[in-house]
Write a protein that holds these residues in place. Structure first.
Motif, PDB file in Angstrom:
ATOM      1  N   ASP A   4       0.833  -1.208   0.000  1.00 58.16           N
ATOM      2  CA  ASP A   4       0.000   0.000   0.000  1.00 58.16           C
ATOM      3  C   ASP A   4       0.861   1.250   0.000  1.00 58.16           C
ATOM      4  OD1 ASP A   4      -2.535  -1.438   2.201  1.00 58.16           O
ATOM      5  OD2 ASP A   4      -2.216  -1.604   0.033  1.00 58.16           O
ATOM      6  N   TRP A   5       1.952   1.196   0.770  1.00 56.00           N
ATOM      7  CA  TRP A   5       2.870   2.351   0.822  1.00 56.00           C
ATOM      8  C   TRP A   5       3.438   2.613  -0.564  1.00 56.00           C
ATOM      9  CZ3 TRP A   5       4.128   6.231   3.912  1.00 56.00           C
ATOM     10  CH2 TRP A   5       5.345   6.884   3.718  1.00 56.00           C
ATOM     11  N   ARG A   6       3.919   1.559  -1.198  1.00 59.26           N
ATOM     12  CA  ARG A   6       4.542   1.713  -2.507  1.00 59.26           C
ATOM     13  C   ARG A   6       3.548   2.176  -3.554  1.00 59.26           C
ATOM     14  NH1 ARG A   6       8.278  -3.620  -2.354  1.00 59.26           N
ATOM     15  NH2 ARG A   6      10.128  -2.620  -1.486  1.00 59.26           N
ATOM     16  N   ALA A   7       2.309   1.726  -3.413  1.00 60.69           N
ATOM     17  CA  ALA A   7       1.296   2.072  -4.409  1.00 60.69           C
ATOM     18  C   ALA A   7       1.087   3.576  -4.484  1.00 60.69           C
ATOM     19  CB  ALA A   7      -0.028   1.380  -4.083  1.00 60.69           C
ATOM     20  N   GLN A   8       1.400   4.278  -3.410  1.00 57.90           N
ATOM     21  CA  GLN A   8       1.231   5.734  -3.409  1.00 57.90           C
ATOM     22  C   GLN A   8       2.216   6.410  -4.341  1.00 57.90           C
ATOM     23  OE1 GLN A   8       0.049   7.068   0.911  1.00 57.90           O
ATOM     24  NE2 GLN A   8       1.752   5.655   0.991  1.00 57.90           N
ATOM     25  N   PHE A   9       3.305   5.717  -4.659  1.00 57.85           N
ATOM     26  CA  PHE A   9       4.358   6.336  -5.468  1.00 57.85           C
ATOM     27  C   PHE A   9       4.345   5.857  -6.902  1.00 57.85           C
ATOM     28  CE2 PHE A   9       6.071   8.438  -1.937  1.00 57.85           C
ATOM     29  CZ  PHE A   9       5.977   7.577  -0.865  1.00 57.85           C
ATOM     30  N   VAL A  10       4.037   4.594  -7.089  1.00 61.63           N
ATOM     31  CA  VAL A  10       3.998   4.051  -8.445  1.00 61.63           C
ATOM     32  C   VAL A  10       2.960   4.812  -9.229  1.00 61.63           C
ATOM     33  CG1 VAL A  10       3.409   2.032  -9.824  1.00 61.63           C
ATOM     34  CG2 VAL A  10       4.749   1.776  -7.743  1.00 61.63           C
ATOM     35  N   GLY A  11       3.320   5.180 -10.432  1.00 63.83           N
ATOM     36  CA  GLY A  11       2.385   5.980 -11.200  1.00 63.83           C
ATOM     37  C   GLY A  11       2.752   7.445 -11.117  1.00 63.83           C
ATOM     38  N   LYS A  12       3.402   7.841  -9.985  1.00 68.45           N
ATOM     39  CA  LYS A  12       3.883   9.216  -9.900  1.00 68.45           C
ATOM     40  C   LYS A  12       5.321   9.280 -10.427  1.00 68.45           C
ATOM     41  CE  LYS A  12       0.639  10.747  -6.603  1.00 68.45           C
ATOM     42  NZ  LYS A  12      -0.203   9.599  -6.844  1.00 68.45           N
ATOM     43  N   ALA A  13       5.963   8.135 -10.572  1.00 69.13           N
ATOM     44  CA  ALA A  13       7.326   8.108 -11.087  1.00 69.13           C
ATOM     45  C   ALA A  13       7.303   8.498 -12.547  1.00 69.13           C
ATOM     46  CB  ALA A  13       7.928   6.717 -10.923  1.00 69.13           C
ATOM     47  N   GLN A  14       8.098   9.486 -12.893  1.00 64.89           N
ATOM     48  CA  GLN A  14       8.095   9.953 -14.272  1.00 64.89           C
ATOM     49  C   GLN A  14       9.292   9.421 -15.014  1.00 64.89           C
ATOM     50  OE1 GLN A  14       7.977  14.250 -13.816  1.00 64.89           O
ATOM     51  NE2 GLN A  14       6.966  13.874 -11.859  1.00 64.89           N
ATOM     52  N   GLY A  15       9.226   9.503 -16.302  1.00 66.82           N
ATOM     53  CA  GLY A  15      10.426   9.208 -17.078  1.00 66.82           C
ATOM     54  C   GLY A  15      10.760   7.727 -17.119  1.00 66.82           C
ATOM     55  N   ALA A  16      11.980   7.406 -16.744  1.00 67.85           N
ATOM     56  CA  ALA A  16      12.519   6.060 -16.936  1.00 67.85           C
ATOM     57  C   ALA A  16      11.693   4.980 -16.260  1.00 67.85           C
ATOM     58  CB  ALA A  16      13.943   6.023 -16.402  1.00 67.85           C
ATOM     59  N   ALA A  17      11.695   3.831 -16.876  1.00 70.24           N
ATOM     60  CA  ALA A  17      11.001   2.678 -16.301  1.00 70.24           C
ATOM     61  C   ALA A  17      11.634   2.347 -14.968  1.00 70.24           C
ATOM     62  CB  ALA A  17      11.122   1.492 -17.253  1.00 70.24           C
ATOM     63  N   LEU A  18      10.816   2.132 -13.971  1.00 69.15           N
ATOM     64  CA  LEU A  18      11.344   1.991 -12.624  1.00 69.15           C
ATOM     65  C   LEU A  18      10.591   0.895 -11.903  1.00 69.15           C
ATOM     66  CD1 LEU A  18      13.245   3.424 -10.602  1.00 69.15           C
ATOM     67  CD2 LEU A  18      11.270   4.665  -9.838  1.00 69.15           C
ATOM     68  N   LYS A  19      11.319  -0.024 -11.342  1.00 69.70           N
ATOM     69  CA  LYS A  19      10.638  -1.108 -10.648  1.00 69.70           C
ATOM     70  C   LYS A  19      10.634  -0.818  -9.158  1.00 69.70           C
ATOM     71  CE  LYS A  19      12.077  -4.599 -14.012  1.00 69.70           C
ATOM     72  NZ  LYS A  19      13.191  -3.838 -14.617  1.00 69.70           N
ATOM     73  N   LEU A  20       9.646  -0.130  -8.688  1.00 70.58           N
ATOM     74  CA  LEU A  20       9.582   0.195  -7.267  1.00 70.58           C
ATOM     75  C   LEU A  20       9.264  -1.013  -6.425  1.00 70.58           C
ATOM     76  CD1 LEU A  20       8.002   3.728  -6.812  1.00 70.58           C
ATOM     77  CD2 LEU A  20      10.243   2.941  -6.091  1.00 70.58           C
ATOM     78  N   GLU A  21       8.775  -2.064  -7.050  1.00 71.40           N
ATOM     79  CA  GLU A  21       8.495  -3.253  -6.256  1.00 71.40           C
ATOM     80  C   GLU A  21       9.764  -4.020  -5.909  1.00 71.40           C
ATOM     81  OE1 GLU A  21       7.182  -2.605  -9.199  1.00 71.40           O
ATOM     82  OE2 GLU A  21       7.563  -4.213 -10.620  1.00 71.40           O
ATOM     83  N   GLN A  22      10.890  -3.588  -6.490  1.00 71.45           N
ATOM     84  CA  GLN A  22      12.180  -4.152  -6.085  1.00 71.45           C
ATOM     85  C   GLN A  22      12.444  -3.819  -4.618  1.00 71.45           C
ATOM     86  OE1 GLN A  22      15.374  -2.410  -8.194  1.00 71.45           O
ATOM     87  NE2 GLN A  22      15.390  -3.908  -9.819  1.00 71.45           N
ATOM     88  N   ASP A  23      13.276  -4.599  -3.984  1.00 76.13           N
ATOM     89  CA  ASP A  23      13.705  -4.260  -2.630  1.00 76.13           C
ATOM     90  C   ASP A  23      14.407  -2.911  -2.633  1.00 76.13           C
ATOM     91  OD1 ASP A  23      14.630  -7.645  -1.750  1.00 76.13           O
ATOM     92  OD2 ASP A  23      12.751  -6.552  -1.537  1.00 76.13           O
ATOM     93  N   ILE A  24      14.316  -2.238  -1.527  1.00 78.62           N
ATOM     94  CA  ILE A  24      15.003  -0.961  -1.391  1.00 78.62           C
ATOM     95  C   ILE A  24      16.498  -1.230  -1.403  1.00 78.62           C
ATOM     96  CG2 ILE A  24      15.442   0.954   0.172  1.00 78.62           C
ATOM     97  CD1 ILE A  24      12.514   0.503   1.168  1.00 78.62           C
ATOM     98  N   ARG A  25      17.196  -0.649  -2.391  1.00 78.16           N
ATOM     99  CA  ARG A  25      18.617  -0.941  -2.502  1.00 78.16           C
ATOM    100  C   ARG A  25      19.491   0.233  -2.112  1.00 78.16           C
ATOM    101  NH1 ARG A  25      20.959  -4.560  -7.211  1.00 78.16           N
ATOM    102  NH2 ARG A  25      20.679  -2.796  -8.605  1.00 78.16           N
ATOM    103  N   ASN A  26      18.973   1.438  -2.346  1.00 82.63           N
ATOM    104  CA  ASN A  26      19.820   2.614  -2.190  1.00 82.63           C
ATOM    105  C   ASN A  26      19.152   3.615  -1.273  1.00 82.63           C
ATOM    106  OD1 ASN A  26      21.514   1.592  -4.340  1.00 82.63           O
ATOM    107  ND2 ASN A  26      19.808   2.141  -5.678  1.00 82.63           N
ATOM    108  N   ILE A  27      19.847   3.928  -0.194  1.00 81.68           N
ATOM    109  CA  ILE A  27      19.319   4.916   0.746  1.00 81.68           C
ATOM    110  C   ILE A  27      20.307   6.056   0.862  1.00 81.68           C
ATOM    111  CG2 ILE A  27      18.640   5.341   3.137  1.00 81.68           C
ATOM    112  CD1 ILE A  27      17.687   2.487   3.288  1.00 81.68           C
ATOM    113  N   SER A  28      19.799   7.253   0.727  1.00 87.06           N
ATOM    114  CA  SER A  28      20.640   8.439   0.881  1.00 87.06           C
ATOM    115  C   SER A  28      20.365   9.038   2.246  1.00 87.06           C
ATOM    116  CB  SER A  28      20.303   9.446  -0.224  1.00 87.06           C
ATOM    117  OG  SER A  28      21.094  10.603  -0.075  1.00 87.06           O
TER     118      SER A  28
END
Lengths: 289, 183
Positions: free
Chosen positions: B131-155
């Motif tokens: 549900d958390w991720r669903a809030q962002f998917v669709g708002k991602a613009q541009g490049a194809a992005l697999k948000l359902e991947q595990d979180i790999r990079n944290i800044s």
């Protein structure tokens, strides 16, 4: 052609440095990772304020007016830091600021009154006009990230990412999703990065947490006092060195940092959150992409 | 230098709940870490160590680390039949981070290498991850992005290095107290 991928995490620069890369040849990839870490170790040795024999220690120990020979790495970082100090008219100043707020012992007691103008750079050397203490902190860390990434590129990796305690840079055909921590909200997906860098600072009550447990107060060189700042500031730029330094510039200058960001081809996101809502602003404000 | 990116968020996003989810990365297995730290050809023999209460106290006193002592993950290392040091797998944790790491000690008991084996972060979350991720998917613009991947990079900084330093300090004391051959 099938590729190998490796990832490692090792402690350097007072934080955990993660390196991930892909290459068609595993043995080249393994060697490339070692070279990348070796490069980080070199930068660490030159610019750590805690390492005996570092360029920084020698600079601090030298009498005012004495030229101190410095490694090319150190010169590159100092040149960048002083240029940014000049462009921000001292809002960014490696001689002031983070140092004063550090918890824990420093090798020497910090003198007051010294600024970036008291440091003179010439090819291969520098001298101080009066006693000063430099904290290259995040700038050196960002530089190390950039250098490590350059090694991986030189080795022929098709993709690579270096993340030093949250200062990260990458290249490759696929965008890497990067999450940032926003106090009160958690991990938020902020940026899809294909090439370039991202650095973030999380502030709470004017204090930023560093990766090695130290906290540093955000000191405004213009006032000498801690600057109130809350929330997360993330800056994306072509290099990790500039991204990291610019997080401090944005933290201290707020909206008036926009022209500086443009000069460095950078953009910033300022995030604040409580449960249920995310406050997000971009700088420059006309950022759309 | 090249700079290609796309912001994933736009101002004005209202989010449901708070979320920091578990994510984990395995960098090396124990065997891979052994090879990485001591090279091919080294032999590893697990050493069982029993400590007196006094020894435990001494070791505990030097460090803030409170994970169990790695008494069952100590290997004596040999190269070409000669002792070459120790290989120890230990765990440390912070508020949210759990790190398994391996430290190589040389014959003098000094750290000759350290590798992270596993890194895990766990947090409470008020909403389901999907549900958390669903809030962002669709708002991602541009490049194809697999948000359902595990979180790999944290800044953004974490406290891992501090916890690791505390862990290593404890391992060094363990060596001093219980592994080092005493005359």
């Amino acid at each position: 052609m099938p590729e190998s991928e490796l990832s490692r995490a090792r402690t350097w620069l007072g934080t955990l440095v993660e390196i991930r890369a892909r290459h068609v040849r595993l043995e080249v990839l393994e060697d490339a990772l070692e070279r990348a870490y070796a490069r980080i170790a070199q930068v660490h040795a030159r610019m750590s304020v805690h390492e005996a024999g570092s360029d920084l220690r020698r600079l601090h120990a030298a009498a005012p007016g004495t030229w101190v020979p410095l490694a090319p790495d150190t010169c590159a970082v100092l040149e960048f830091a002083l240029e940014l100090s000049r462009r921000t008219d001292g809002v960014f100043d490696p001689c002031v600021g983070a140092l004063l707020g550090l918890v824990g012992a420093l090798p020497v007691s910090a003198p007051s009154g010294a600024s970036w103008r008291d440091l003179e750079l010439a090819p291969g050397r520098a001298r101080c006009r009066r006693p000063l203490l430099l904290d290259l902190g995040g700038v050196a860390k960002g530089y190390a990230v950039d250098q490590a990434l350059a090694e991986l590129r030189r080795a022929g990796c098709s993709a690579a990412l270096v993340n030093a305690g949250g200062d990260l840079a990458c290249f490759g055909p696929e965008p890497e999703p990067v999450h940032v921590r926003v106090a009160g909200l958690g991990l938020v997906p902020l940026l899809a990065l294909s090439a370039g860098a991202l650095a973030s600072s999380c502030y709470a009550e004017g204090v930023a947490a560093a990766g090695d447990g130290r906290v540093s107060a955000l000191i405004d060189p213009r006032t000498g006092a801690p600057a109130a700042r809350s929330g997360t500031i993330s800056v994306t730029a072509p290099t990790a060195m500039s991204a990291d330094a610019l997080t401090k510039v944005v933290a201290l200058m707020g909206d008036s940092a926009a022209p500086i960001l443009r000069e460095y081809a950078a953009q910033a996101a300022l995030l604040d959150g409580t449960a249920g809502s995310l406050s997000l602003r971009f700088l420059p404000t006309d950022t759309t992409r | 230098m090249e700079h290609r990116y796309a912001w994933l968020l736009a101002p004005g996003l209202i989010l449901a709940g708070t979320a920091e989810f578990a994510h984990a990365t395995q960098y090396l297995s124990v065997e891979q870490a052994q090879a990485a730290l001591f090279g091919p050809g080294a032999r590893f023999e697990r050493t069982l160590v029993a400590l007196s209460e006094a020894q435990r106290q001494t070791i505990r006193a030097v460090s803030k680390t409170r994970t169990p002592l790695p008494l069952e993950r100590i290997w004596e290392v040999q190269r070409e039949g000669e002792p070459a040091g120790w290989f120890i797998v230990d765990e440390v944790y912070g508020k949210h981070e759990y790190i398994t790491y391996a430290v190589a000690l040389d014959l003098e008991g000094r750290v000759s290498g350290l590798e992270i084996l596993d890194y895990r972060e766990t947090h409470g979350a008020e909403v389901r991850e999907a549900d958390w991720r669903a809030q962002f998917v669709g708002k991602a613009q541009g490049a194809a992005l697999k948000l359902e991947q595990d979180i790999r990079n944290i800044s953004g900084a974490t406290l891992s290095c501090l916890h690791l330093a505390e862990g290593v300090r404890r391992v060094l004391q363990l060596h001093e107290t219980a592994l080092k051959p005493h005359a």
